[in-house]
Structures are given as structure tokens and as C-alpha cells.
Design a protein around this motif. Structure first.
Motif, PDB file in Angstrom:
ATOM      1  N   THR A 156      53.778  52.632  49.319  1.00 27.47           N
ATOM      2  CA  THR A 156      53.400  52.539  47.904  1.00 27.47           C
ATOM      3  C   THR A 156      54.526  51.923  47.087  1.00 27.47           C
ATOM      4  OG1 THR A 156      51.959  54.458  48.095  1.00 27.47           O
ATOM      5  CG2 THR A 156      52.697  53.879  45.876  1.00 27.47           C
ATOM      6  N   GLU A 159      54.614  48.250  47.818  1.00 24.04           N
ATOM      7  CA  GLU A 159      53.477  47.592  47.175  1.00 24.04           C
ATOM      8  C   GLU A 159      53.696  47.451  45.668  1.00 24.04           C
ATOM      9  OE1 GLU A 159      48.804  48.514  46.313  1.00 24.04           O
ATOM     10  OE2 GLU A 159      49.627  49.154  48.246  1.00 24.04           O
ATOM     11  N   MET A 160      54.243  48.491  45.061  1.00 27.38           N
ATOM     12  CA  MET A 160      54.525  48.418  43.619  1.00 27.38           C
ATOM     13  C   MET A 160      55.550  47.330  43.335  1.00 27.38           C
ATOM     14  SD  MET A 160      54.534  52.430  42.551  1.00 27.38           S
ATOM     15  CE  MET A 160      54.756  52.119  40.818  1.00 27.38           C
TER      16      MET A 160
END
Length: 191
Positions: A156, A159-160
């Protein structure tokens, strides 16, 4: 065509801006009800006014790499600027519309900031549990499922980072297009 029609200052500015965008002089003459010669004179007058107005007493300097300078010079030449000073002056005069906050980007970054805060809290809890286990001489208290959750958390975060990078690239693209438009518009008045 009305004889002796006098253009207002705002009409003159519109003519100069439209001519810089590539609108033909004949079209402008028809639109404002004047001769093409009046359009030519208006454009030349504004060009001279921009060059001659104001006493320039403040200086600005910046240090850049040779590659940055080469790219800047190429961009100025593409828009017909004779000198760096004219190009910088045009950009400075046009900053009123360029450096405005991007509300969409700001909102997106706020949501990312909140998500990163949550991730940061989770990482702090993970680190605390690992330190407590280490102090007691125990192996980390993780199950396979928890390891997968930690991996997902790392995914995550990555991805951010990619999404933030994409937003910044899009914003830079918009800024480059805006600066390109400004240079094109002001080139007519600074040559």
C-alpha cells in the motif's frame, strides 16, 4: 468600418493576447471594427510599451546546471525570445495566473496524508510489538496471516508513492503547458 474608431485599453490588451495566440490580424480587425493597420499599430505599440515601461532596479539571479540552462535557452528560442532576461521578465509578469493552488491536487494530497498517518500508526505498533518481543527474548509474535498483512501494508505504501508520483507528474505537465502558453503570449510583447 467606422472611421477614426479608438480602441479602449482593454480592447488593445485583448488584441495583443489574441494575436499572440495566433488569431489572424484580419480577423481581429473585423472583430473590433478597425483596419488591419490599426491592429498592426496596436500590437507594435503594446510591444514597445512593455519594453519601455518601468525602471528596472531589482535583479533576480538563480544558479542552474548547464543542462537546465540549455533547456531553458531552447524553450526561449522556440518562442522567439532574444534574451534570457526578456523570457524571465515575461514569466515574472505572468505569475499572477500560474502559481495558484491546485485545489484537486491539494485535496488528493490531503487524503494521502491521512492514509499515510494511519499507516505510520500501524508501523509504530508493529515496531513496538517487535521491540517488546526482542526485550523478552521471544520470537516476533506474528502469524503467517499477520506477515501477509504487513506485506500488504508495504505494498500500500509503495502504491501510494506511485500515485503521488503520478499526480505530481500530471501537475508538472499542466504547469509546463501553462508556462508554454505564457511564453507564447508574452513573446510578442518582449521581442
Amino acid at each position: 468600418m467606422p472611421k477614426g474608431r479608438i480602441l479602449t485599453q482593454s480592447e488593445r490588451l485583448v488584441i495583443v493576447r489574441e494575436a499572440a495566440k495566433g488569431v489572424g490580424k484580419q480577423k481581429l480587425a473585423q472583430r473590433f471594427g478597425v483596419t488591419r493597420r490599426t491592429i498592426d499599430y496596436t500590437i507594435k505599440r503594446e510591444k514597445d510599451r512593455r519594453r519601455d515601461t518601468g525602471i528596472r532596479t531589482a535583479a533576480a539571479s538563480v544558479t542552474v546546471t548547464p543542462d537546465e540552462m540549455k533547456a531553458f535557452d531552447a524553450e526561449l528560442a522556440k518562442h522567439g525570445f532574444v534574451s534570457r532576461a526578456d523570457g524571465l521578465r515575461a514569466l515574472m509578469q505572468a505569475t499572477n495566473g500560474i502559481f495558484v493552488p491546485d485545489e484537486h491536487l491539494s485535496g488528493e494530497l490531503s487524503s494521502f496524508r491521512a492514509a499515510l498517518n494511519r499507516v505510520g500508526n500501524n508501523i509504530t505498533q508493529i515496531a513496538r510489538r517487535m521491540n517488546e518481543a526482542k526485550k523478552r527474548g521471544l520470537p516476533p509474535p506474528w502469524s503467517n496471516r499477520q506477515y501477509e498483512e504487513i506485506r500488504a501494508l508495504a505494498g500500500t505504501i509503495l502504491e501510494m508513492g506511485d500515485q503521488i508520483d503520478l499526480m505530481v507528474r500530471r501537475r508538472n505537465s499542466v504547469m509546463a503547458a501553462t508556462v508554454d502558453d505564457v511564453l507564447r503570449e508574452f513573446a510578442l510583447g518582449t521581442n
